[in-house]
Design a protein around this motif. Structure first.
Motif, mmCIF file in Angstrom:
data_model
loop_
_atom_site.group_PDB
_atom_site.id
_atom_site.type_symbol
_atom_site.label_atom_id
_atom_site.label_comp_id
_atom_site.label_asym_id
_atom_site.label_seq_id
_atom_site.Cartn_x
_atom_site.Cartn_y
_atom_site.Cartn_z
ATOM 1 N N VAL A 106 0.844 -1.191 0.000
ATOM 2 C CA VAL A 106 0.000 0.000 0.000
ATOM 3 C C VAL A 106 0.883 1.245 0.000
ATOM 4 N N ALA A 107 0.639 2.149 -0.947
ATOM 5 C CA ALA A 107 1.415 3.386 -1.041
ATOM 6 C C ALA A 107 1.011 4.341 0.081
ATOM 7 N N LEU A 108 2.005 5.006 0.681
ATOM 8 C CA LEU A 108 1.739 5.898 1.813
ATOM 9 C C LEU A 108 2.359 7.270 1.588
ATOM 10 N N ILE A 109 1.650 8.290 2.033
ATOM 11 C CA ILE A 109 2.180 9.645 2.135
ATOM 12 C C ILE A 109 2.020 10.062 3.588
ATOM 13 N N VAL A 110 3.140 10.407 4.223
ATOM 14 C CA VAL A 110 3.137 10.781 5.639
ATOM 15 C C VAL A 110 3.395 12.279 5.735
ATOM 16 N N GLU A 111 2.415 13.002 6.263
ATOM 17 C CA GLU A 111 2.542 14.456 6.407
ATOM 18 C C GLU A 111 2.942 14.793 7.838
ATOM 19 N N THR A 112 3.951 15.644 7.981
ATOM 20 C CA THR A 112 4.419 16.021 9.311
ATOM 21 C C THR A 112 4.542 17.535 9.416
ATOM 22 N N GLN A 113 4.495 18.022 10.646
ATOM 23 C CA GLN A 113 4.783 19.429 10.918
ATOM 24 C C GLN A 113 5.727 19.459 12.115
ATOM 25 N N THR A 114 6.869 20.106 11.943
ATOM 26 C CA THR A 114 7.900 20.000 12.971
ATOM 27 C C THR A 114 8.798 21.220 13.001
ATOM 28 N N ASP A 115 9.443 21.423 14.144
ATOM 29 C CA ASP A 115 10.470 22.449 14.267
ATOM 30 C C ASP A 115 11.861 21.815 14.262
ATOM 31 N N ASN A 116 11.903 20.498 14.041
ATOM 32 C CA ASN A 116 13.182 19.784 14.010
ATOM 33 C C ASN A 116 13.071 18.653 12.983
ATOM 34 N N LYS A 117 13.423 18.960 11.752
ATOM 35 C CA LYS A 117 13.254 18.005 10.658
ATOM 36 C C LYS A 117 14.069 16.734 10.896
ATOM 37 N N ASN A 118 15.295 16.873 11.419
ATOM 38 C CA ASN A 118 16.151 15.695 11.646
ATOM 39 C C ASN A 118 15.509 14.717 12.625
ATOM 40 N N ARG A 119 14.913 15.273 13.686
ATOM 41 C CA ARG A 119 14.245 14.418 14.668
ATOM 42 C C ARG A 119 13.068 13.683 14.042
ATOM 43 N N THR A 120 12.273 14.413 13.272
ATOM 44 C CA THR A 120 11.062 13.843 12.687
ATOM 45 C C THR A 120 11.372 12.738 11.688
ATOM 46 N N VAL A 121 12.312 12.997 10.780
ATOM 47 C CA VAL A 121 12.632 11.980 9.780
ATOM 48 C C VAL A 121 13.230 10.747 10.438
ATOM 49 N N ALA A 122 13.967 10.939 11.523
ATOM 50 C CA ALA A 122 14.541 9.797 12.240
ATOM 51 C C ALA A 122 13.435 8.934 12.855
ATOM 52 N N LEU A 123 12.419 9.583 13.431
ATOM 53 C CA LEU A 123 11.323 8.841 14.049
ATOM 54 C C LEU A 123 10.502 8.086 12.997
ATOM 55 N N VAL A 124 10.227 8.759 11.879
ATOM 56 C CA VAL A 124 9.435 8.125 10.824
ATOM 57 C C VAL A 124 10.213 6.971 10.205
ATOM 58 N N ARG A 125 11.502 7.202 9.903
ATOM 59 C CA ARG A 125 12.321 6.143 9.298
ATOM 60 C C ARG A 125 12.442 4.945 10.241
ATOM 61 N N SER A 126 12.599 5.206 11.535
ATOM 62 C CA SER A 126 12.723 4.124 12.513
ATOM 63 C C SER A 126 11.468 3.262 12.526
ATOM 64 N N HIS A 127 10.308 3.903 12.411
ATOM 65 C CA HIS A 127 9.058 3.145 12.412
ATOM 66 C C HIS A 127 8.977 2.235 11.185
ATOM 67 N N PHE A 128 9.390 2.734 10.036
ATOM 68 C CA PHE A 128 9.404 1.911 8.820
ATOM 69 C C PHE A 128 10.401 0.760 8.977
ATOM 70 N N THR A 129 11.575 1.073 9.514
ATOM 71 C CA THR A 129 12.631 0.066 9.641
ATOM 72 C C THR A 129 12.200 -1.082 10.548
ATOM 73 N N LYS A 130 11.535 -0.754 11.656
ATOM 74 C CA LYS A 130 11.091 -1.787 12.594
ATOM 75 C C LYS A 130 10.091 -2.749 11.955
ATOM 76 N N ALA A 131 9.404 -2.289 10.914
ATOM 77 C CA ALA A 131 8.438 -3.142 10.212
ATOM 78 C C ALA A 131 9.046 -3.754 8.953
ATOM 79 N N ASN A 132 10.399 -3.669 8.852
ATOM 80 C CA ASN A 132 11.117 -4.177 7.667
ATOM 81 C C ASN A 132 10.658 -3.483 6.382
ATOM 82 N N LEU A 133 10.376 -2.191 6.486
ATOM 83 C CA LEU A 133 9.956 -1.376 5.358
ATOM 84 C C LEU A 133 10.915 -0.198 5.226
ATOM 85 N N ASN A 134 10.848 0.494 4.098
ATOM 86 C CA ASN A 134 11.758 1.608 3.859
ATOM 87 C C ASN A 134 11.008 2.839 3.385
#
Length: 283
Positions: free
Chosen positions: A118-146
């Motif tokens: 299933v194709a996904l688009i994840v929308e975020t609003q943040t004052d710290n882009k590095n923190r946000t992308v790390a959290l989102v990427r970690s969630h994908f990684t834990k599910a063996n996704l990229n």
């Protein structure tokens, strides 16, 4: 029946004929306590779901009112507080809507493929882009996704302005004719498409809701005209990604994939910086 003396004690022996033998029966105990807890748990989950939906509706109304500079903002807030919406939730909605156009926070979009392709688009609003992308990427990684590169999932969707409205009528009066409501929507310049939202069967009947689509740049203008010139109550007004009908993915036939997908999306939404998740899953 025979009686005999054994070691000084009288013992009674009973002779049972085969005709009176009956098979033993086993009855599964009725764990009424367990069933009661299951019922309570089910009712609690249902009530929690209804409460969360109510809270989300007020959050949307507050944010829309701020964006449109609606004079009814205070009335909406007062009503939300009477319905026990936590003050912190209201304050966060006000802060988020008020700072949406400021430079303190930025909106970032991430793309990926979820369980079941299933194709996904994840929308975020943040004052710290590095923190946000790390959290989102970690969630994908834990599910063996990229996470995927920009544009990898975007072509599965149309970017649109999405507005949800109701046409309220005074309590006790007859609802306005639906054809008249639709005529009012058609009259608004910029409306590209619209449809009536059918409520869930277990929800009480309320004023019908209508979803209206427009160009992203026209969203606030169309919403304001619907409200100020035609008497609609705007409950949502935002930029959305609508899956293209020919590119939707059906995962309802596989319970394992469906459950994995729901769990994955739920985890994404729990990330504080994530404001919305769009998918091309068949609804």
């Amino acid at each position: 029946m025979l009686r005999s003396l054994v070691f000084g004690r009288t013992v009674t022996r009973v002779t049972i004929t085969p005709s009176v033998l009956r098979p033993l029966t086993t009855t599964v105990p009725n764990w009424s306590g367990h069933n009661k807890w299951s019922t309570i748990k089910h009712d609690k989950m249902k009530n929690d779901s209804a409460k969360n939906k109510m809270i989300n509706k007020y959050v949307n109304q507050i944010m829309v009112a701020i964006k449109l500079k609606d004079t009814r903002l205070q009335t909406i807030i007062d009503t939300a507080m009477k319905d026990n919406v936590p003050k912190k939730v209201i304050d966060n909605a006000i802060k988020k809507a008020s700072s949406a156009g400021s430079t303190e926070g930025t909106v970032n979009i991430y793309e990926g493929m979820g369980p079941g392709g299933v194709a996904l688009i994840v929308e975020t609003q943040t004052d710290n882009k590095n923190r946000t992308v790390a959290l989102v990427r970690s969630h994908f990684t834990k599910a063996n996704l990229n996470l995927l590169s920009m544009g990898s999932s975007m072509h599965y969707f149309n970017k649109v302005g999405r507005i949800v409205v109701t046409y309220p009528h005074p309590e006790g009066s007859e609802a306005i004719d639906e054809d008249l409501v639709l005529d009012k929507i058609i009259e608004v310049e910029g409306v590209k498409d619209f449809e009536k939202i059918e409520p869930p069967e277990d929800e009480p009947t309320t004023d019908p809701e209508y979803m209206i689509l427009t160009e992203p740049a026209m969203t606030n203008k169309v919403a304001k005209e619907l409200q100020d010139s035609h008497g609609f109550e705007v409950t949502e007004a935002n930029i959305s990604y609508q899956p293209k009908s020919e590119m939707q993915v059906d995962i309802t036939q596989n319970d394992d994939i469906k459950n994995a997908f729901n769990k994955f999306i739920e985890g994404l939404r729990e990330i504080d910086d994530v404001t919305e998740v769009y998918s091309n899953e068949t609804q």
